[in-house]
Design a protein around this motif. Structure first.
Motif, mmCIF file in Angstrom:
data_model
loop_
_atom_site.group_PDB
_atom_site.id
_atom_site.type_symbol
_atom_site.label_atom_id
_atom_site.label_comp_id
_atom_site.label_asym_id
_atom_site.label_seq_id
_atom_site.Cartn_x
_atom_site.Cartn_y
_atom_site.Cartn_z
ATOM 1 N N ALA A 120 0.850 -1.188 0.000
ATOM 2 C CA ALA A 120 0.000 0.000 0.000
ATOM 3 C C ALA A 120 0.885 1.236 0.000
ATOM 4 C CB ALA A 120 -0.919 0.020 1.215
ATOM 5 N N HIS A 158 -3.329 4.371 -0.892
ATOM 6 C CA HIS A 158 -3.592 3.703 -2.176
ATOM 7 C C HIS A 158 -3.197 2.236 -2.041
ATOM 8 C CE1 HIS A 158 -4.132 3.400 -6.520
ATOM 9 N NE2 HIS A 158 -2.979 2.762 -6.581
ATOM 10 N N ILE A 159 -4.175 1.346 -2.214
ATOM 11 C CA ILE A 159 -3.929 -0.102 -2.153
ATOM 12 C C ILE A 159 -4.185 -0.652 -3.557
ATOM 13 C CG2 ILE A 159 -4.440 -2.239 -0.923
ATOM 14 C CD1 ILE A 159 -5.756 -0.587 1.259
ATOM 15 N N PRO A 160 -3.174 -0.742 -4.393
ATOM 16 C CA PRO A 160 -3.362 -1.049 -5.822
ATOM 17 C C PRO A 160 -4.240 -2.259 -6.098
ATOM 18 C CG PRO A 160 -1.084 -0.450 -5.391
ATOM 19 C CD PRO A 160 -1.750 -0.566 -4.052
ATOM 20 N N TYR A 197 -6.661 -3.602 -4.518
ATOM 21 C CA TYR A 197 -8.072 -3.476 -4.173
ATOM 22 C C TYR A 197 -8.631 -2.090 -4.503
ATOM 23 C CZ TYR A 197 -6.914 -7.633 -1.452
ATOM 24 O OH TYR A 197 -6.469 -8.876 -1.058
ATOM 25 N N GLU A 198 -7.876 -1.273 -5.210
ATOM 26 C CA GLU A 198 -8.273 0.113 -5.405
ATOM 27 C C GLU A 198 -9.601 0.241 -6.147
ATOM 28 O OE1 GLU A 198 -7.647 3.896 -4.206
ATOM 29 O OE2 GLU A 198 -6.425 2.123 -3.763
ATOM 30 N N GLU A 199 -9.844 -0.609 -7.141
ATOM 31 C CA GLU A 199 -11.095 -0.503 -7.890
ATOM 32 C C GLU A 199 -12.293 -0.832 -7.012
ATOM 33 O OE1 GLU A 199 -13.077 -1.885 -12.142
ATOM 34 O OE2 GLU A 199 -11.263 -2.869 -11.424
ATOM 35 N N LEU A 211 -12.411 -0.522 -3.707
ATOM 36 C CA LEU A 211 -12.535 0.572 -2.755
ATOM 37 C C LEU A 211 -13.232 1.773 -3.389
ATOM 38 C CD1 LEU A 211 -8.974 0.449 -1.129
ATOM 39 C CD2 LEU A 211 -11.113 -0.262 -0.070
ATOM 40 N N LYS A 212 -12.908 2.033 -4.644
ATOM 41 C CA LYS A 212 -13.503 3.164 -5.345
ATOM 42 C C LYS A 212 -14.971 2.917 -5.659
ATOM 43 C CE LYS A 212 -12.990 6.017 -9.486
ATOM 44 N NZ LYS A 212 -12.178 6.244 -10.728
ATOM 45 N N LYS A 257 -13.541 4.174 1.153
ATOM 46 C CA LYS A 257 -12.743 5.250 1.743
ATOM 47 C C LYS A 257 -13.629 6.428 2.128
ATOM 48 C CE LYS A 257 -8.537 4.344 -0.947
ATOM 49 N NZ LYS A 257 -7.582 4.939 -1.908
#
Length: 278
Positions: free
Chosen positions: A92, A235-237, A239-241, A243-244, A249
């Motif tokens: 992260a 930013h957690i690459p 799982y980012e999608e 999370l978005k 967040k």
């Protein structure tokens, strides 16, 4: 006894670092109180490490400008290594300066170096001499006992924090697998078609989040959501999608802001808390 003193100084500067980070981010950043820091307690060890290391290197240097320059460079090196190491360990990105001028890989920036340099000058010539006088007045038993207690507290804190981080990653992994296993993996990721399906709901309750994906229910505990509150730009690459798309967040941060202004809702659920994604 020397190690006990060093640890007490380290703890003191870690607390000052937490205070600076929290006030700076709360007042100039998010406009709400942010309990800054990776650990649960009011301390940021990176500041304690930087302050003690700089003092050990510069304690015999009486040139203000030399202290400023060396401290600025040394603290930036520590921050860069810490950022790189935490990214590799936790997968992260905890902070990012890429939107600021004179930055390097988003890990350090000129602004931070200047702040650190000025801070160490104050520490070297004003704070540390006073702190040394105060700790010199403590008897050896009290000194060692206090250092031991604080060391144990930080050790337990570290274990609990790592447990919370592992719990967050476990729950995000469950969500990730539920979504992508159901949605035909790579193809769906390229087309975004899996988000056309009614696959999830997010319900805020108390300080936690209840998330339903297909027939799987996941609860993100408050101590897991705390990372998003402490580091709004984390930013957690992998799982980012997710999370978005699920606005995890945003909901974690909004939940924190609302809880500081409003009394508890007996039901734990407000009007805007339930959201369906289709």
């Amino acid at each position: 006894m020397i190690l006990s003193k060093l640890f007490l100084w380290f703890f003191f500067y870690s607390f000052l670092g937490w205070l600076y980070e929290s006030l700076f981010c709360s007042i100039l950043g998010e406009r709400r109180f942010i309990d800054r820091g990776f650990l649960l307690g009011p301390y940021c060890p990176i500041y304690g490490t930087g302050a003690i290391l700089c003092w050990l290197v510069l304690r015999s240097n009486t040139n203000v400008f030399a202290v400023f320059a060396v401290a600025a460079v040394l603290c930036c090196v520590i921050e860069y290594i810490t950022s790189f190491g935490m990214e590799k360990i936790f997968h992260a990105r905890w902070w990012d300066y890429r939107d600021m001028p004179f930055q390097l890989h988003g890990r350090i920036c000129l602004y931070g170096g200047i702040i650190f340099g000025v801070g160490i000058v104050i520490v070297r010539f004003f704070v540390q001499p006073t702190l040394m006088q105060l700790t010199a007045q403590l008897n050896e038993g009290l000194l060692n006992g206090t250092a031991l207690v604080l060391f144990i507290i930080m050790g337990i804190d570290t274990i609990l924090t790592l447990g919370s981080w592992n719990g967050l990653n476990k729950h995000l992994s469950i969500l990730y697998n539920a979504i992508y296993d159901k949605a035909d993996g790579t193809l769906s990721r390229l087309t975004g078609r899996f988000w056309d399906m009614p696959i999830s709901s997010v319900i805020e309750k108390g300080h936690g989040l209840f998330i339903r994906v297909q027939n799987i229910n996941v609860k993100l505990e408050p101590n897991e959501l705390r990372f998003f509150r402490a580091f709004p730009n984390i930013h957690i690459p992998h799982y980012e999608e997710i999370l978005k798309r699920l606005q995890i967040k945003e909901k974690a941060q909004k939940n924190s802001a609302r809880s500081s202004k409003e009394p508890d809702n007996p039901s734990g659920i407000s009007v805007e808390d339930a959201i369906q994604y289709k």
